[in-house]
Design an enzyme around this catalytic site. Sequence first.
Site, mmCIF file in Angstrom:
data_model
loop_
_atom_site.group_PDB
_atom_site.id
_atom_site.type_symbol
_atom_site.label_atom_id
_atom_site.label_comp_id
_atom_site.label_asym_id
_atom_site.label_seq_id
_atom_site.Cartn_x
_atom_site.Cartn_y
_atom_site.Cartn_z
ATOM 1 N N ASP A 19 121.693 -17.666 76.414
ATOM 2 C CA ASP A 19 121.221 -18.633 75.434
ATOM 3 C C ASP A 19 121.559 -20.032 75.916
ATOM 4 O O ASP A 19 122.399 -20.215 76.799
ATOM 5 C CB ASP A 19 121.894 -18.359 74.075
ATOM 6 C CG ASP A 19 121.122 -18.935 72.905
ATOM 7 O OD1 ASP A 19 120.175 -19.709 73.125
ATOM 8 O OD2 ASP A 19 121.483 -18.619 71.752
ATOM 9 N N GLU A 45 121.957 -16.500 66.411
ATOM 10 C CA GLU A 45 122.507 -16.679 67.758
ATOM 11 C C GLU A 45 123.966 -16.245 67.823
ATOM 12 O O GLU A 45 124.388 -15.587 68.781
ATOM 13 C CB GLU A 45 122.376 -18.145 68.189
ATOM 14 C CG GLU A 45 120.948 -18.565 68.490
ATOM 15 C CD GLU A 45 120.806 -20.050 68.745
ATOM 16 O OE1 GLU A 45 119.827 -20.442 69.394
ATOM 17 O OE2 GLU A 45 121.666 -20.835 68.283
ATOM 18 N N LYS A 65 124.301 -31.475 79.210
ATOM 19 C CA LYS A 65 124.907 -30.854 78.033
ATOM 20 C C LYS A 65 126.432 -30.731 78.150
ATOM 21 O O LYS A 65 127.092 -30.356 77.185
ATOM 22 C CB LYS A 65 124.305 -29.465 77.796
ATOM 23 C CG LYS A 65 122.795 -29.477 77.598
ATOM 24 C CD LYS A 65 122.394 -30.261 76.371
ATOM 25 C CE LYS A 65 120.893 -30.398 76.230
ATOM 26 N NZ LYS A 65 120.185 -29.124 76.142
ATOM 27 N N ALA A 84 122.642 -24.208 74.929
ATOM 28 C CA ALA A 84 123.671 -24.866 74.113
ATOM 29 C C ALA A 84 123.313 -26.333 73.983
ATOM 30 O O ALA A 84 122.674 -26.912 74.864
ATOM 31 C CB ALA A 84 125.050 -24.708 74.738
ATOM 32 N N GLY A 110 120.912 -26.660 67.298
ATOM 33 C CA GLY A 110 119.927 -27.733 67.266
ATOM 34 C C GLY A 110 118.531 -27.232 66.953
ATOM 35 O O GLY A 110 117.720 -27.945 66.375
ATOM 36 N N GLY A 111 118.268 -25.983 67.322
ATOM 37 C CA GLY A 111 116.973 -25.381 67.021
ATOM 38 C C GLY A 111 116.933 -24.658 65.692
ATOM 39 O O GLY A 111 115.889 -24.125 65.303
ATOM 40 N N SER A 140 114.568 -24.680 74.157
ATOM 41 C CA SER A 140 113.715 -24.951 75.310
ATOM 42 C C SER A 140 114.226 -24.301 76.592
ATOM 43 O O SER A 140 113.431 -23.777 77.391
ATOM 44 C CB SER A 140 113.579 -26.468 75.512
ATOM 45 O OG SER A 140 114.853 -27.072 75.692
#
Length: 262
Positions: free
Chosen positions: A89, A111, A129, A91, A104-105, A35
């Site tokens: 990216d 990645e 996070k 985290a 998580g995705g 996201s």
Amino acid sequence: MTGELSPIDKAKFVAAKKATDFVEDGMRVGLGTGSTAAWLVRCLGEMVREDGLRIKGVPTSTRTAELAREVGIEVISLDAAKWLDVTIDGADEFDGELNLIKGGGGALLQEKIVATASDQMVVIADIGKEVETLGAFPLPVEVVPFGWQTSQALIEETLVGMDVLGRSSTLRMNGDAPFITDEGNHILDLHLGRIGNPRQLAMVLNQIPGVVENGLFIDICDAVVIGYGDGRVEVRDINAGTVEEATLDFVETDNLFTDLAD
């Protein structure tokens, strides 16, 4: 746009917007998945359309590739790019040494490959996070489908000798069927609670037959851009040892992203 966002989405947006400072004309840019990374892709797409920014994007998943094309970013493969100037990216967790949990995705393999093929990796995240010790977020481990239950048993047996609190694992599902990665693999989520030695665990997990890769990113991240719900943003550069703070103004009438699916 931003007036309708929740505080956590505002935090993700300002982190992504600030991270565009790392991108310059002509760069080859790794585009993350998730996201927060989606906000980055949208911001870069705006710069391509409105400012004439010329970049080549290497996405870390099929859904990121689709979004990048949708917003006007030229998409190429990592093989075509050969090496990247920067990867940006999200985290799932990061600690004070910028060690990460990602996946998580479900895109942790691509990645990690893309991040390590870059001169610099920048993480964008909301302040929620940040953790003192990794492990509250379940650690994803990508495994081949063949004999995955054997791999799971070997992982749980190995965890007995590791500095972790929990040792259970679950197969990630997509409805009633196992979740399938872009490479056709499964993901086991390890519920560890706390990871006392992330470096050791990352090395040990990758020695287990059937394990393709794990979601611990150790000594890969160079900087983290942390967003807050009130528009503040903080940039920590672990190599330079610097911390930069700023506040981004919201443009309440901005409709850039209202027609794009997250």
